[in-house]
Design a protein around this motif. Structure first.
Motif, PDB file in Angstrom:
ATOM      1  N   ARG A  78       0.836  -1.202   0.000  1.00  0.00           N
ATOM      2  CA  ARG A  78       0.000   0.000   0.000  1.00  0.00           C
ATOM      3  C   ARG A  78       0.872   1.254   0.000  1.00  0.00           C
ATOM      4  O   ARG A  78       2.016   1.242   0.486  1.00  0.00           O
ATOM      5  CB  ARG A  78      -0.911   0.010   1.234  1.00  0.00           C
ATOM      6  CG  ARG A  78      -0.160   0.092   2.565  1.00  0.00           C
ATOM      7  CD  ARG A  78      -1.123   0.233   3.730  1.00  0.00           C
ATOM      8  NE  ARG A  78      -0.392   0.275   4.997  1.00  0.00           N
ATOM      9  CZ  ARG A  78       0.144   1.376   5.522  1.00  0.00           C
ATOM     10  NH1 ARG A  78       0.052   2.524   4.887  1.00  0.00           N
ATOM     11  NH2 ARG A  78       0.784   1.334   6.684  1.00  0.00           N
ATOM     12  N   GLN A  79       0.346   2.327  -0.557  1.00  0.00           N
ATOM     13  CA  GLN A  79       1.037   3.603  -0.451  1.00  0.00           C
ATOM     14  C   GLN A  79       1.121   4.010   1.019  1.00  0.00           C
ATOM     15  O   GLN A  79       0.184   3.795   1.789  1.00  0.00           O
ATOM     16  CB  GLN A  79       0.296   4.672  -1.246  1.00  0.00           C
ATOM     17  CG  GLN A  79       0.419   4.508  -2.757  1.00  0.00           C
ATOM     18  CD  GLN A  79      -0.273   5.621  -3.526  1.00  0.00           C
ATOM     19  OE1 GLN A  79      -0.750   6.589  -2.935  1.00  0.00           O
ATOM     20  NE2 GLN A  79      -0.331   5.493  -4.851  1.00  0.00           N
ATOM     21  N   GLY A  80       2.262   4.568   1.413  1.00  0.00           N
ATOM     22  CA  GLY A  80       2.470   4.941   2.799  1.00  0.00           C
ATOM     23  C   GLY A  80       2.997   3.813   3.664  1.00  0.00           C
ATOM     24  O   GLY A  80       3.085   3.959   4.888  1.00  0.00           O
ATOM     25  N   HIS A  81       3.334   2.687   3.050  1.00  0.00           N
ATOM     26  CA  HIS A  81       3.891   1.551   3.805  1.00  0.00           C
ATOM     27  C   HIS A  81       5.174   2.003   4.516  1.00  0.00           C
ATOM     28  O   HIS A  81       5.988   2.727   3.935  1.00  0.00           O
ATOM     29  CB  HIS A  81       4.195   0.402   2.848  1.00  0.00           C
ATOM     30  CG  HIS A  81       4.503  -0.898   3.521  1.00  0.00           C
ATOM     31  ND1 HIS A  81       5.710  -1.147   4.118  1.00  0.00           N
ATOM     32  CD2 HIS A  81       3.745  -2.023   3.684  1.00  0.00           C
ATOM     33  CE1 HIS A  81       5.700  -2.380   4.618  1.00  0.00           C
ATOM     34  NE2 HIS A  81       4.519  -2.927   4.364  1.00  0.00           N
ATOM     35  N   PRO A  82       5.382   1.597   5.763  1.00  0.00           N
ATOM     36  CA  PRO A  82       6.563   2.067   6.497  1.00  0.00           C
ATOM     37  C   PRO A  82       7.895   1.658   5.881  1.00  0.00           C
ATOM     38  O   PRO A  82       8.917   2.283   6.163  1.00  0.00           O
ATOM     39  CB  PRO A  82       6.385   1.447   7.895  1.00  0.00           C
ATOM     40  CG  PRO A  82       5.380   0.363   7.728  1.00  0.00           C
ATOM     41  CD  PRO A  82       4.487   0.799   6.617  1.00  0.00           C
TER      42      PRO A  82
ATOM     43  N   LEU B  12      -3.692  -6.201   1.204  1.00  0.00           N
ATOM     44  CA  LEU B  12      -2.589  -5.255   1.009  1.00  0.00           C
ATOM     45  C   LEU B  12      -3.021  -3.813   1.277  1.00  0.00           C
ATOM     46  O   LEU B  12      -2.239  -3.010   1.790  1.00  0.00           O
ATOM     47  CB  LEU B  12      -2.039  -5.376  -0.413  1.00  0.00           C
ATOM     48  CG  LEU B  12      -1.312  -6.688  -0.740  1.00  0.00           C
ATOM     49  CD1 LEU B  12      -0.973  -6.744  -2.219  1.00  0.00           C
ATOM     50  CD2 LEU B  12      -0.052  -6.852   0.096  1.00  0.00           C
ATOM     51  N   GLN B  13      -4.256  -3.488   0.933  1.00  0.00           N
ATOM     52  CA  GLN B  13      -4.733  -2.113   1.133  1.00  0.00           C
ATOM     53  C   GLN B  13      -4.834  -1.736   2.603  1.00  0.00           C
ATOM     54  O   GLN B  13      -4.674  -0.573   2.964  1.00  0.00           O
ATOM     55  CB  GLN B  13      -6.115  -1.936   0.482  1.00  0.00           C
ATOM     56  CG  GLN B  13      -6.080  -1.751  -1.020  1.00  0.00           C
ATOM     57  CD  GLN B  13      -7.477  -1.590  -1.584  1.00  0.00           C
ATOM     58  OE1 GLN B  13      -8.375  -2.397  -1.339  1.00  0.00           O
ATOM     59  NE2 GLN B  13      -7.684  -0.517  -2.334  1.00  0.00           N
ATOM     60  N   ARG B  14      -5.084  -2.712   3.462  1.00  0.00           N
ATOM     61  CA  ARG B  14      -5.410  -2.401   4.856  1.00  0.00           C
ATOM     62  C   ARG B  14      -4.381  -2.904   5.864  1.00  0.00           C
ATOM     63  O   ARG B  14      -4.597  -2.804   7.071  1.00  0.00           O
ATOM     64  CB  ARG B  14      -6.790  -2.985   5.195  1.00  0.00           C
ATOM     65  CG  ARG B  14      -7.929  -2.331   4.413  1.00  0.00           C
ATOM     66  CD  ARG B  14      -9.223  -3.094   4.590  1.00  0.00           C
ATOM     67  NE  ARG B  14     -10.340  -2.428   3.939  1.00  0.00           N
ATOM     68  CZ  ARG B  14     -10.606  -2.516   2.644  1.00  0.00           C
ATOM     69  NH1 ARG B  14      -9.820  -3.237   1.852  1.00  0.00           N
ATOM     70  NH2 ARG B  14     -11.638  -1.877   2.119  1.00  0.00           N
ATOM     71  N   THR B  15      -3.281  -3.464   5.377  1.00  0.00           N
ATOM     72  CA  THR B  15      -2.253  -3.983   6.283  1.00  0.00           C
ATOM     73  C   THR B  15      -0.882  -3.570   5.770  1.00  0.00           C
ATOM     74  O   THR B  15      -0.756  -2.898   4.742  1.00  0.00           O
ATOM     75  CB  THR B  15      -2.308  -5.520   6.364  1.00  0.00           C
ATOM     76  OG1 THR B  15      -1.823  -6.083   5.118  1.00  0.00           O
ATOM     77  CG2 THR B  15      -3.730  -6.022   6.607  1.00  0.00           C
ATOM     78  N   ASP B  16       0.146  -4.009   6.489  1.00  0.00           N
ATOM     79  CA  ASP B  16       1.525  -3.755   6.055  1.00  0.00           C
ATOM     80  C   ASP B  16       2.128  -4.969   5.357  1.00  0.00           C
ATOM     81  O   ASP B  16       3.359  -5.103   5.268  1.00  0.00           O
ATOM     82  CB  ASP B  16       2.398  -3.361   7.258  1.00  0.00           C
ATOM     83  CG  ASP B  16       2.097  -1.947   7.752  1.00  0.00           C
ATOM     84  OD1 ASP B  16       1.572  -1.149   6.955  1.00  0.00           O
ATOM     85  OD2 ASP B  16       2.370  -1.662   8.930  1.00  0.00           O
ATOM     86  N   ALA B  17       1.271  -5.872   4.862  1.00  0.00           N
ATOM     87  CA  ALA B  17       1.772  -7.008   4.091  1.00  0.00           C
ATOM     88  C   ALA B  17       2.313  -6.523   2.747  1.00  0.00           C
ATOM     89  O   ALA B  17       1.962  -5.441   2.264  1.00  0.00           O
ATOM     90  CB  ALA B  17       0.646  -8.022   3.869  1.00  0.00           C
ATOM     91  N   VAL B  18       3.208  -7.319   2.162  1.00  0.00           N
ATOM     92  CA  VAL B  18       3.772  -7.034   0.837  1.00  0.00           C
ATOM     93  C   VAL B  18       3.540  -8.252  -0.056  1.00  0.00           C
ATOM     94  O   VAL B  18       3.264  -9.348   0.423  1.00  0.00           O
ATOM     95  CB  VAL B  18       5.286  -6.708   0.922  1.00  0.00           C
ATOM     96  CG1 VAL B  18       5.517  -5.494   1.788  1.00  0.00           C
ATOM     97  CG2 VAL B  18       6.074  -7.892   1.473  1.00  0.00           C
ATOM     98  N   SER B  19       3.648  -8.026  -1.367  1.00  0.00           N
ATOM     99  CA  SER B  19       3.413  -9.123  -2.293  1.00  0.00           C
ATOM    100  C   SER B  19       4.283  -8.962  -3.528  1.00  0.00           C
ATOM    101  O   SER B  19       4.969  -7.949  -3.695  1.00  0.00           O
ATOM    102  CB  SER B  19       1.935  -9.170  -2.693  1.00  0.00           C
ATOM    103  OG  SER B  19       1.655 -10.358  -3.420  1.00  0.00           O
TER     104      SER B  19
END
Length: 316
Positions: free
Chosen positions: A172-176, A232-239
């Motif tokens: 997601r955009q803004g991911h840490p 992905l939109q609502r968590t800090d998971a990556v793919s």
């Protein structure tokens, strides 16, 4: 073994009960029961076990089911081929289409196909290999537009390449960790990935090993773009997405692609079918429309289509 008996077995497996199979085939439950009894007498083995919740296939039933699906599908295609000889294309075409091609090109393909094949019913599946390849094997899908499986013997499937494209790590955009430059920085992240076709070798595992890293500890699996996008939109998971899909998701789902310095492997996308099985007229028509749509989009398509095609190399 007769075709109507095999159809009854397939219908019971799909519906989970004799009554459900009867509804699917528009027959009486007694007709389904008789067809199954005759089939069990023919193979001299019980094929289903009746339970309080329905019907469950025995070990013999599951073994025969694999062959039954292929035979039933081939008989249906044979009937379709005979109708085509009389210039009456009809019946059903089952296809599996990789998500980025579905998102970008499928609406126009659908419109054009319905104009040219008005009497053919389309059945469309999400084109992940873990979904598409088993259906190609059992004959429930005739055509797969998607990624080539490197672990599949060339004698099993025919592959006609369409695109070559790279891979991207997305979130997601803004991911840490959005500015991470290396896969090593992402080792502790939650990874959401799909399994390869034979459920043995994961793309994520190969990607990390190729760069001298172990597979991350937190790897989770999905068989749906809708599920992946929601998580992905609502968590800090990556793919891991092919670049064309990443391009689409940057605008549609507000994703970002990580600026990694590692070069991730390219992947090939094309038309996959069972080797030795000629495509039906409907399948060939869909392939022609697919190619026409891609060529037209490269010249006069939408801004999204052009951007997507810029991230691929055309191979036809």
């Amino acid at each position: 073994m007769k075709n109507h008996q095999l159809r009854a077995l397939v219908a019971i497996a799909d519906a989970g009960s004799v009554r459900g199979a009867a509804r699917a085939l528009e027959l009486s439950p007694s007709a389904i029961t008789q067809a199954l009894k005759d089939l069990e007498d023919d193979v001299n083995a019980p094929l289903i076990q009746r339970t309080s919740s329905g019907a469950k296939l025995t070990e013999c039933g599951n073994t025969l089911l694999t062959h039954a699906r292929l035979i039933v599908a081939q008989v249906e295609r044979a009937h379709g081929a005979m109708k085509e000889m009389r210039a009456e294309p009809s019946g059903k075409l089952a296809v599996s289409i990789t998500p980025w091609i579905a998102l970008c090109f499928l609406p126009e393909i659908f419109i054009q196909f319905r104009k040219r094949m008005p009497n053919v019913q389309l059945e469309m599946f999400e084109g992940l290999m873990s979904i598409a390849n088993p259906r190609l094997r059992d004959g429930s899908v005739e055509l797969f537009v998607g990624r080539q499986a490197p672990d599949i013997a060339n004698t099993e499937f025919d592959f006609r390449p369409l695109f070559s494209c790279g891979l991207a790590v997305v979130a997601r955009q803004g991911h840490p960790l959005a500015q991470s430059r290396s896969l090593a920085d992402l080792m502790d992240a939650d990874w959401l990935v799909s399994l390869d076709s034979d459920m043995e070798c994961r793309l994520s595992k190969k990607m990390f090993y190729r760069n001298g890293l172990p597979e991350p500890r937190n790897v989770h699996f999905t068989h749906s773009l809708t599920v992946a996008a929601s998580v992905l939109q609502r968590t800090d998971a990556v793919s891991i997405f092919p670049w064309p899909l990443a391009e689409i998701c940057v605008t549609r789902y507000k994703f970002c692609a990580f600026p990694l310095r590692e070069e991730l492997a390219d992947t090939s996308v094309g038309i996959v079918s069972r080797n030795g099985n000629p495509l039906s007229a409907a399948a060939n028509c869909l392939v022609d429309i697919l190619l026409e749509t891609i060529r037209d989009s490269d010249k006069a398509g939408t801004a999204e289509a052009k951007r997507v095609l810029q991230s691929t190399e055309l191979l036809f």
